[in-house]
Design an enzyme around this catalytic site. Structure first.
Site, PDB file in Angstrom:
ATOM      1  N   ARG A  95       0.837  -1.183   0.000  1.00 42.44           N
ATOM      2  CA  ARG A  95       0.000   0.000   0.000  1.00 42.44           C
ATOM      3  C   ARG A  95       0.877   1.239   0.000  1.00 42.44           C
ATOM      4  O   ARG A  95       1.816   1.330   0.782  1.00 42.44           O
ATOM      5  CB  ARG A  95      -0.926   0.042   1.209  1.00 42.44           C
ATOM      6  CG  ARG A  95      -1.855   1.252   1.143  1.00 42.44           C
ATOM      7  CD  ARG A  95      -3.133   1.006   1.881  1.00 42.44           C
ATOM      8  NE  ARG A  95      -4.092   2.059   1.605  1.00 42.44           N
ATOM      9  CZ  ARG A  95      -5.228   2.189   2.259  1.00 42.44           C
ATOM     10  NH1 ARG A  95      -5.525   1.341   3.211  1.00 42.44           N
ATOM     11  NH2 ARG A  95      -6.056   3.156   1.961  1.00 42.44           N
ATOM     12  N   ASP A 211     -15.319  -4.549  13.080  1.00 37.41           N
ATOM     13  CA  ASP A 211     -14.271  -5.560  12.905  1.00 37.41           C
ATOM     14  C   ASP A 211     -14.174  -6.538  14.068  1.00 37.41           C
ATOM     15  O   ASP A 211     -13.628  -7.628  13.913  1.00 37.41           O
ATOM     16  CB  ASP A 211     -12.908  -4.876  12.744  1.00 37.41           C
ATOM     17  CG  ASP A 211     -12.683  -4.375  11.327  1.00 37.41           C
ATOM     18  OD1 ASP A 211     -13.542  -4.621  10.472  1.00 37.41           O
ATOM     19  OD2 ASP A 211     -11.644  -3.743  11.077  1.00 37.41           O
TER      20      ASP A 211
END
Length: 361
Positions: A95, A211
């Site tokens: 990333r 999450d």
């Protein structure tokens, strides 16, 4: 692909900006207190309370565990039914976050950072998704590729610039230019993992959210350099639903906890929350695997048929990329989380399985 505006204008946002906006709105309320450096080490379910690392006990009518993919409260809530270790998918990701000031020096890259759109590149065993954030001041690029050397689950593994170059050799010239802009000491690589559905999200007056209960196919990278990745949050490379499903959770909880007339109804409200959210979120959670296969086809007849589907989708056909498919978008964006939560509370929530576009190809 043209943007589907049936459900409103699509926008992308830097996750740190979303976090800050939510925090600012919360702290503007008179009954909200924010405690930092307050790690939770234990939880009680009835009556609800949490114990902090300094042994402080914080009591409440309800505890909402939004403590993420490595949730502490999840382990206490599930006990022996706690899920096993995250399952590697065989993929890893780079990333990079590039500043506009660097990209605008190149006409091709300036066009990428200027345009209000996301760009997806597909190839054998790999794909890339890239888009501008923070008012086009930053350009976010996520590069998916085979995990060829067992990237550590610690999520802190430094990658090799040369391996990054080799992974995308022969790809679009703009991709190679983006990679060239990354400094050797700023390459980080993360393992992509799947997570099994949990037995339950609730216990007593405690509920998991986001999450903590339904991590999407994801990684959660560390902060190494402000120039590379300015915030320690997960990213979702296949269906882009991590934050979206957490927001739906919050909407469902908000409307249910605003409906009850007594704190004694909290456990019932949490059961309605789980009923309205669990199947839906887990359907989305498991969808990433199917899309991964479609996006990473090797060159050959299946890839050619997929690409022909892409062409036909421009004139109204179904899209092989589930994220841009109209039926999938209706499933993801046409959902009213508050309505579903109230239906579950009133005993009217449908018991049949919802249409699952991710199983349709």
């Amino acid at each position: 692909m043209p943007v589907n505006k049936t459900y409103g204008q699509q926008v992308v946002i830097h996750r740190a900006d979303l976090h800050n906006a939510l925090i600012e709105q919360a702290l503007a309320l008179p009954n909200v207190e924010l405690r930092v450096n307050s790690t939770v080490t234990d939880v009680q379910f009835d009556p609800a309370s949490v114990t902090l690392a300094d042994d402080t006990v914080v009591q409440g009518d309800v505890v909402i565990a939004a403590d993420g993919i490595k949730s502490t409260i999840r382990g206490h809530l599930l006990g022996e039914d706690s899920p096993s270790k995250a399952i590697p998918t065989g993929d890893a990701a780079y990333r990079i976050m590039l500043p506009r000031s660097v990209m605008e020096k190149d006409p091709e890259l300036k066009e990428l950072v200027d345009e209000p759109q996301a760009t997806r590149w597909l190839g054998p065993d790999r794909h890339i998704i890239a888009y501008p954030v923070r008012k086009h001041e930053l350009f976010n690029v996520v590069l998916l590729h085979p995990d060829g050397h067992g990237v550590e689950e610690s999520w802190t593994t430094k990658g090799s610039k040369q391996e990054m170059v080799d992974n995308y050799r022969g790809w679009d010239r703009r991709v190679r230019k983006l990679i060239d802009m990354v400094a050797e000491d700023e390459v980080l690589e993360w393992k992509l993992c799947l997570h099994s559905p949990l037995k339950t999200w609730i216990k007593g007056s405690v509920a998991l959210i986001g999450d903590a209960c339904h991590p999407m196919l994801s990684v959660s990278p560390p902060v190494l350099s402000q120039k590379v990745y300015p915030t320690n949050v997960p990213f979702r490379p296949y269906v882009a639903q991590g934050a979206a499903q957490a927001v739906e959770d919050a909407a469902a909880l908000g409307v249910l906890l605003s409906t009850i007339s007594s704190k004694h109804e909290i456990p019932i409200a949490l059961r309605a929350y789980e009923k309205s959210r669990k199947q839906r979120a887990e359907t989305v959670q498991q969808s990433g695997s199917a899309n991964r296969i479609t996006l990473h086809l090797p060159d050959g007849p299946e890839q050619q048929a997929r690409d022909e589907q892409f062409r036909l989708s421009m004139t109204g056909g179904s899209n092989p990329d589930r994220w841009t498919d109209r039926e999938t978008q209706n499933f993801l964006w046409g959902w009213d989380a508050e309505k579903a939560a109230l239906e579950a509370w009133n005993g009217k929530f449908p018991k049949v399985a919802h249409f699952n576009p991710f199983l349709c190809h």
